[in-house]
Scaffold this motif. Structure first.
Motif, PDB file in Angstrom:
ATOM      1  N   GLY A  44      36.795  44.473  43.997  1.00 19.77           N
ATOM      2  CA  GLY A  44      35.839  44.086  46.002  1.00 19.77           C
ATOM      3  C   GLY A  44      35.387  42.794  45.513  1.00 19.77           C
ATOM      4  O   GLY A  44      36.128  41.494  46.000  1.00 19.77           O
ATOM      5  N   LEU A  45      34.224  42.293  45.366  1.00 21.08           N
ATOM      6  CA  LEU A  45      34.111  41.507  43.735  1.00 21.08           C
ATOM      7  C   LEU A  45      34.904  40.256  43.341  1.00 21.08           C
ATOM      8  O   LEU A  45      35.810  39.329  43.877  1.00 21.08           O
ATOM      9  CB  LEU A  45      32.692  40.895  43.321  1.00 21.08           C
ATOM     10  N   LEU A  63      46.563  48.715  40.127  1.00 22.46           N
ATOM     11  CA  LEU A  63      45.756  47.597  39.762  1.00 22.46           C
ATOM     12  C   LEU A  63      46.943  46.002  40.377  1.00 22.46           C
ATOM     13  O   LEU A  63      47.449  46.208  39.824  1.00 22.46           O
ATOM     14  CB  LEU A  63      45.054  47.380  38.621  1.00 22.46           C
ATOM     15  N   GLU A  64      46.266  46.017  41.499  1.00 26.02           N
ATOM     16  CA  GLU A  64      47.193  44.510  41.586  1.00 26.02           C
ATOM     17  C   GLU A  64      45.690  42.930  42.375  1.00 26.02           C
ATOM     18  O   GLU A  64      44.674  43.746  42.598  1.00 26.02           O
ATOM     19  CB  GLU A  64      47.730  44.592  42.972  1.00 26.02           C
ATOM     20  N   GLY A  65      45.973  41.805  41.653  1.00 25.76           N
ATOM     21  CA  GLY A  65      45.072  40.871  41.441  1.00 25.76           C
ATOM     22  C   GLY A  65      45.437  39.261  40.577  1.00 25.76           C
ATOM     23  O   GLY A  65      47.005  39.723  40.170  1.00 25.76           O
ATOM     24  N   ASN A  66      44.778  38.014  41.177  1.00 29.45           N
ATOM     25  CA  ASN A  66      44.789  37.339  39.874  1.00 29.45           C
ATOM     26  C   ASN A  66      45.222  37.916  38.753  1.00 29.45           C
ATOM     27  O   ASN A  66      44.291  38.935  38.182  1.00 29.45           O
ATOM     28  CB  ASN A  66      43.669  36.613  39.645  1.00 29.45           C
ATOM     29  N   PRO A  67      46.128  37.114  38.234  1.00 22.57           N
ATOM     30  CA  PRO A  67      46.747  37.911  36.989  1.00 22.57           C
ATOM     31  C   PRO A  67      46.204  38.050  35.445  1.00 22.57           C
ATOM     32  O   PRO A  67      45.551  38.608  34.914  1.00 22.57           O
ATOM     33  CB  PRO A  67      47.903  37.075  36.258  1.00 22.57           C
ATOM     34  N   GLU A  68      44.693  37.164  35.365  1.00 23.83           N
ATOM     35  CA  GLU A  68      44.287  37.068  34.247  1.00 23.83           C
ATOM     36  C   GLU A  68      43.340  38.202  34.951  1.00 23.83           C
ATOM     37  O   GLU A  68      41.948  38.747  33.837  1.00 23.83           O
ATOM     38  CB  GLU A  68      43.179  35.449  34.813  1.00 23.83           C
ATOM     39  N   THR A  69      42.457  38.309  35.921  1.00 26.19           N
ATOM     40  CA  THR A  69      41.230  39.405  36.217  1.00 26.19           C
ATOM     41  C   THR A  69      41.643  40.799  36.005  1.00 26.19           C
ATOM     42  O   THR A  69      41.137  41.290  35.464  1.00 26.19           O
ATOM     43  CB  THR A  69      41.576  38.922  37.906  1.00 26.19           C
ATOM     44  N   SER A 100      46.116  45.363  49.583  1.00 27.08           N
ATOM     45  CA  SER A 100      44.982  43.708  49.898  1.00 27.08           C
ATOM     46  C   SER A 100      43.772  44.793  50.908  1.00 27.08           C
ATOM     47  O   SER A 100      42.834  44.219  50.614  1.00 27.08           O
ATOM     48  CB  SER A 100      46.218  42.739  51.324  1.00 27.08           C
ATOM     49  N   ASP A 101      43.666  45.737  51.481  1.00 27.77           N
ATOM     50  CA  ASP A 101      42.689  46.313  52.404  1.00 27.77           C
ATOM     51  C   ASP A 101      42.764  47.380  51.681  1.00 27.77           C
ATOM     52  O   ASP A 101      41.145  47.713  51.831  1.00 27.77           O
ATOM     53  CB  ASP A 101      43.621  47.020  53.715  1.00 27.77           C
ATOM     54  N   TRP A 102      42.422  47.877  50.129  1.00 26.18           N
ATOM     55  CA  TRP A 102      42.529  48.120  49.791  1.00 26.18           C
ATOM     56  C   TRP A 102      41.975  48.242  48.520  1.00 26.18           C
ATOM     57  O   TRP A 102      42.038  48.238  46.874  1.00 26.18           O
ATOM     58  CB  TRP A 102      43.223  49.253  49.135  1.00 26.18           C
ATOM     59  N   ALA A 103      40.186  48.167  48.333  1.00 21.65           N
ATOM     60  CA  ALA A 103      39.576  47.519  46.947  1.00 21.65           C
ATOM     61  C   ALA A 103      39.639  49.336  45.972  1.00 21.65           C
ATOM     62  O   ALA A 103      39.906  48.863  44.591  1.00 21.65           O
ATOM     63  CB  ALA A 103      38.218  47.701  47.482  1.00 21.65           C
ATOM     64  N   MET A 104      40.161  50.511  46.354  1.00 20.68           N
ATOM     65  CA  MET A 104      40.493  51.585  45.646  1.00 20.68           C
ATOM     66  C   MET A 104      40.640  52.738  46.014  1.00 20.68           C
ATOM     67  O   MET A 104      40.200  53.156  46.876  1.00 20.68           O
ATOM     68  CB  MET A 104      39.680  51.502  44.291  1.00 20.68           C
TER      69      MET A 104
END
Ligand SMILES: Cc1cc2nc3c(=O)[nH]c(=O)nc-3n(C[C@H](O)[C@H](O)[C@H](O)COP(=O)(O)O)c2cc1C
Length: 142
Positions: A44-45, A63-69, A100-104
């Motif tokens: 979430g953070l 897992l999906e997000g900013n590539p570096e993260t 996008s709606d699921w932190a996990m």
């Protein structure tokens, strides 16, 4: 473009990784609860979203997000002693998140999860091909 504007332009690309691993540990139910608790807080953070499936023997996670993260998170996860044999099944750069709606989000193979399973199946009908190919059979077969 001025430097100020460059700095303000965020990397909008999304890296989406799907991997499988083999669960290790004496109490995998407890492991799953703890993994989900920490994942939901951290992801979430970090602006990471995803989904974790397990049947108690294996994990499959997207897992999906900013590539570096995502790269940093994968390094952390790969070193986690609660599983081994982390294998990348799919690794893609996309323009937007599928989860996008699921932190996990999470699903197990037990039969009690029928309602959630139906929700996930509905979601998968509109998911990108890589996600549908891996998670579709898991949701259909339990
Ligand atoms: C199968 C599996 C999936 C995991 N998924 C995540 C995740 O999505 N996000 C996360 O922060 N940690 C995840 N972890 C836990 C990390 O390996 C690590 O323990 C945790 O990120 C450390 O967080 P902390 O520094 O806040 O204690 C996962 C661990 C396993 C075994």
């Amino acid at each position: 473009m001025t430097n100020h504007l460059k700095a303000a332009t965020r990397d909008c690309r999304v890296r989406r990784v799907i991997y499988s691993s083999v669960a290790v540990g004496d109490d995998r139910k407890e492991d799953r609860v703890e993994i989900l608790r920490v994942s939901r807080a951290n992801n979430g953070l970090d602006g990471v979203s995803g989904f974790l499936w397990t049947d108690g023997l294996s994990y499959i996670q997207v897992l999906e997000g900013n590539p570096e993260t995502v790269t940093l998170l994968l390094t952390r996860i790969a070193a986690d002693p609660r599983h081994r044999d982390v294998r990348i099944l799919s690794d893609q750069i996309d323009g937007k998140k599928a989860f996008s709606d699921w932190a996990m989000g999470s699903l197990t193979s037990d039969r009690d999860g029928a309602v959630l399973r139906e929700q996930v199946a509905r979601f998968l009908r509109h998911a990108p091909d890589d996600v549908r190919t891996v998670f579709g059979p898991l949701v259909a077969n339990g």
